[in-house]
Design an enzyme around this catalytic site. Sequence first.
Site, PDB file in Angstrom:
ATOM      1  N   ALA A 178       0.869  -1.174   0.000  1.00  0.00           N
ATOM      2  CA  ALA A 178       0.000   0.000   0.000  1.00  0.00           C
ATOM      3  C   ALA A 178       0.904   1.221   0.000  1.00  0.00           C
ATOM      4  O   ALA A 178       1.831   1.322   0.790  1.00  0.00           O
ATOM      5  CB  ALA A 178      -0.901  -0.001   1.230  1.00  0.00           C
ATOM      6  N   TYR A 196      -9.378  -6.373   0.808  1.00  0.00           N
ATOM      7  CA  TYR A 196     -10.315  -6.118   1.903  1.00  0.00           C
ATOM      8  C   TYR A 196     -11.654  -5.719   1.297  1.00  0.00           C
ATOM      9  O   TYR A 196     -11.706  -5.040   0.274  1.00  0.00           O
ATOM     10  CB  TYR A 196      -9.778  -5.008   2.810  1.00  0.00           C
ATOM     11  CG  TYR A 196     -10.661  -4.684   4.007  1.00  0.00           C
ATOM     12  CD1 TYR A 196     -10.866  -5.610   5.019  1.00  0.00           C
ATOM     13  CD2 TYR A 196     -11.269  -3.442   4.127  1.00  0.00           C
ATOM     14  CE1 TYR A 196     -11.655  -5.318   6.121  1.00  0.00           C
ATOM     15  CE2 TYR A 196     -12.061  -3.135   5.229  1.00  0.00           C
ATOM     16  CZ  TYR A 196     -12.254  -4.069   6.224  1.00  0.00           C
ATOM     17  OH  TYR A 196     -13.039  -3.782   7.306  1.00  0.00           O
ATOM     18  N   TYR A 221     -14.624   3.253   1.061  1.00  0.00           N
ATOM     19  CA  TYR A 221     -13.670   2.171   0.824  1.00  0.00           C
ATOM     20  C   TYR A 221     -14.052   1.369  -0.417  1.00  0.00           C
ATOM     21  O   TYR A 221     -13.587   1.662  -1.517  1.00  0.00           O
ATOM     22  CB  TYR A 221     -13.546   1.263   2.054  1.00  0.00           C
ATOM     23  CG  TYR A 221     -12.302   0.401   1.968  1.00  0.00           C
ATOM     24  CD1 TYR A 221     -11.111   0.821   2.538  1.00  0.00           C
ATOM     25  CD2 TYR A 221     -12.299  -0.799   1.268  1.00  0.00           C
ATOM     26  CE1 TYR A 221      -9.945   0.067   2.424  1.00  0.00           C
ATOM     27  CE2 TYR A 221     -11.156  -1.566   1.145  1.00  0.00           C
ATOM     28  CZ  TYR A 221      -9.985  -1.133   1.722  1.00  0.00           C
ATOM     29  OH  TYR A 221      -8.843  -1.883   1.597  1.00  0.00           O
ATOM     30  N   VAL A 244      -5.512  -3.233  12.390  1.00  0.00           N
ATOM     31  CA  VAL A 244      -4.834  -1.964  12.650  1.00  0.00           C
ATOM     32  C   VAL A 244      -3.518  -1.998  11.891  1.00  0.00           C
ATOM     33  O   VAL A 244      -2.593  -2.728  12.243  1.00  0.00           O
ATOM     34  CB  VAL A 244      -4.581  -1.754  14.153  1.00  0.00           C
ATOM     35  CG1 VAL A 244      -3.899  -0.397  14.385  1.00  0.00           C
ATOM     36  CG2 VAL A 244      -5.880  -1.825  14.940  1.00  0.00           C
ATOM     37  N   THR A 245      -3.433  -1.223  10.829  1.00  0.00           N
ATOM     38  CA  THR A 245      -2.226  -1.153  10.016  1.00  0.00           C
ATOM     39  C   THR A 245      -1.939   0.310   9.695  1.00  0.00           C
ATOM     40  O   THR A 245      -2.778   1.188   9.899  1.00  0.00           O
ATOM     41  CB  THR A 245      -2.383  -1.924   8.691  1.00  0.00           C
ATOM     42  OG1 THR A 245      -3.378  -1.256   7.882  1.00  0.00           O
ATOM     43  CG2 THR A 245      -2.831  -3.358   8.940  1.00  0.00           C
TER      44      THR A 245
END
Length: 332
Positions: free
Chosen positions: A77, A164, A174, A213-214
């Site tokens: 990403a 995702y 998203y 959580v990234t």
Amino acid sequence: MSIQQITPKQRGYLIVNSHPSGSEATVDRQWQRIEPSAPAAGRAPVALVLGASAGYGQALLLAERYGPVDYLVYSLASPRRTDPATGEVHHSVIKPLGSSYTSPSLLFEDEAPRIGTVDLTPADEAERAATVKVMGGEDWELWVRALGEADLLGPGFTTVALSYVGSEITAPVYRQGTIGAAKEHLEAPARRLQDGPLADRGRAFTVVAGAAVTQASTAIPSIALYTSLLRIVLGEDGWHTTDDQAVELWEQLTGAEPLSLDEQGRIRLDGWELDPGVQDRVRELWADPAAALAADPAAAAWFYNQFRQLYGWDVPGVDYTTGVETSVPWPE
């Protein structure tokens, strides 16, 4: 020797440095949490994870030190990407498509969480196309083809790209936004690779992971708040960490567990998140997120702490008041 006392350099969710001892402790805790698997017969499998370091450079050690790749995990990403064919630099944007987006969001100011509002205008076609160029599946396909041309595909080679889907709550920004357009593009190469360079040589899958959580998730409006509310609903026992999801994926790829495929042939790791009962409860909390966090303020603090630990900060047992060695050699 280069010993320094390091303090975090942070603005909002942007952290530009890390703590060596804290990072080491974080990795060690992950290592201790994961049960060891049975030793592989014969040559130990080689797994190349793209997106687990600060850049592509580490992967260039590959042919000399490790040999053929058995598993390629694509999890990149980035806010920008240089097209290797043209040299043009493309920049991604996080915007809705078609209409504006207004939603509550979790903000951190002076380390104190509060509910704010995010307002986003829709992306134009150039922004959508640029985001697909950056975060789509083009690089994934190039990596697989390059490994094949270099004769670095191991027998039974398997590659996966992490994607995702998420909840309908966050879908406008998203899955239905510019990131969603990139994810749809990312999922297409699996079919092309399977029918093309990997025909009779290996497998390619898209993996739909659950919430996490990234660094990437913190940059997307509303995701931090949604994830915090999801954690309230699931609690510690129901939450699936990235470690849990990685183990589940590894067991499916190695055949220890059967593949869990949806109708599009994607490996699904997000059933725990998208359970209808869980989502119904999250929607109830989303209707008044300020009240939800007031009733359970530890949820927002949990997200913030988990994010900081990605960089080695706020790790229990680490003394941040003393100097640490900052010139650390690469492990042998």
